[in-house]
Design an enzyme around this catalytic site. Structure first.
Site, mmCIF file in Angstrom:
data_model
loop_
_atom_site.group_PDB
_atom_site.id
_atom_site.type_symbol
_atom_site.label_atom_id
_atom_site.label_comp_id
_atom_site.label_asym_id
_atom_site.label_seq_id
_atom_site.Cartn_x
_atom_site.Cartn_y
_atom_site.Cartn_z
ATOM 1 N N ASP A 1 0.819 -1.221 0.000
ATOM 2 C CA ASP A 1 0.000 0.000 0.000
ATOM 3 C C ASP A 1 0.855 1.274 0.000
ATOM 4 O OD1 ASP A 1 -1.845 -2.063 0.522
ATOM 5 O OD2 ASP A 1 -1.779 -1.681 2.663
ATOM 6 N N GLU B 1 -11.495 -1.957 -2.995
ATOM 7 C CA GLU B 1 -10.917 -1.168 -1.917
ATOM 8 C C GLU B 1 -9.878 -0.210 -2.478
ATOM 9 O OE1 GLU B 1 -9.415 -4.081 0.782
ATOM 10 O OE2 GLU B 1 -7.768 -4.704 -0.521
#
Length: 330
Positions: free
Chosen positions: A30, A214
């Site tokens: 991420d 997401e």
């Protein structure tokens, strides 16, 4: 003979540049990136928020984590998170760096997004000090059909701050923030669902379901806001199926439509990049313009290294219709 040697030398330099540009030897999940002065700074999921610096996006130095100790409020939200902080987002605004971060219990919407600020990202500066601002937004099982993780801040053309986040459940949320970049506005025109996917069973606020979407990230390019999200599943090593899709809108609140005109609210999304035989589950991207070049920053699972998650950086081009083009290569 001299010209041949010079041509061969130029060829070797080009090979070196190519290998450096796509170097992927640091372990990340991420990733987000920002540049201060001549230095690039990278933040990602990890104990206390993992933190790296680089002069060139090629050679990376591991810095001390943002949080040595867990945020004081975090255990009251998710007692089992153990200072493993997820999916940060970094923005520079009016002389300060704003970093949002996620505290959560895995596969539950027992989650909250916090904010920490700093005047500089240079650890050697006397002004370097992270100051936590507490919770921005929180999701609670049994109350909310969304998950407060994966934050991203964007400003519209009028300078209004908008905040997207979300994972599974009923999709990606977009909320308007006050000028302090922390207070969520709660009027009916301040909350939007900007991307979601259908579930194969009835909504359950205690179950993430199988509507796998997401990691929203909104990137402004020319007249368009581009909404990137990740479909399918991360965090499974070589079995990860993550892929990145995109839609766009002239309005930051949407609706975001894909190339075929399908709304991302109805499950739409144009494929940007998916894995190959060497990189599995590429996703959870951020996007930036550095020195006139657009970049997509993301992670992928290295098939040649037991599925370890690593940093991937690719230049982002655009086709004649204004859609992003990114090549994963080998």
């Amino acid at each position: 003979m001299k010209n041949i040697l010079l041509t061969f030398l130029a060829f070797l330099i080009s090979l070196t540049t190519w290998s450096q540009e796509y170097r992927t030897d640091i372990p990340v999940h991420d990733p987000v990136m920002i540049k201060e002065g001549d230095t690039y700074y990278l933040f990602c999921t990890g104990p206390g928020i993992a933190f790296w610096s680089s002069p060139d996006m090629v050679q990376w130095k591991r810095e001390k984590a943002v949080f040595t100790d867990p945020p004081t409020w975090a255990n009251s939200v998710a007692a089992d998170f153990k200072n493993h902080i997820w999916a940060p987002d970094i923005t520079y605004h009016k002389g300060e760096y704003y970093m949002y971060y996620s505290v959560s219990s895995f596969a539950k919407n027992t989650s909250a997004i916090g904010l920490v600020k700093n005047k500089t990202l240079n650890p050697d500066s006397p002004d370097y000090k992270w100051e936590d601002q507490g919770i921005v937004v929180q999701s609670v099982p049994g109350r909310d059909l969304w998950n407060a993780i994966d934050p991203n801040l964007v400003f519209d053309d009028e300078g209004t701050p908008w905040f997207s986040y979300g994972s599974f459940w009923n999709g990606m949320k977009l909320v308007r923030l006050a000028d302090d970049l922390k207070t969520v506005q709660n009027g009916p025109d301040d909350w939007y669902t900007i991307s979601r996917r259908a579930r194969t069973f009835e909504l359950d606020d205690r179950n993430p379901g199988d509507g796998a979407v997401e990691a929203p990230f909104i990137f402004k390019k020319d007249d368009w806001y581009y909404l990137f999200v990740s479909f399918d599943y991360c965090c499974r090593g070589v079995n990860s199926t993550y892929k990145m899709v995109v839609g766009r809108s002239k309005d930051v609140t949407g609706p975001y439509l894909d190339r075929d005109g399908k709304s991302m609210f109805e499950g739409g999304g144009t494929l940007v990049l998916e894995g190959n035989e060497n990189w599995h589950g590429v996703g959870h991207n951020s996007a930036y313009t550095f020195d006139g070049t657009d970049y997509l920053i993301f992670h992928g699972y290295d098939a040649k290294d037991n599925g370890r998650s690593k940093l991937l950086i690719r230049e982002m081009d655009w086709d004649n219709e204004g859609w992003p083009i990114v090549t994963l290569e080998k």
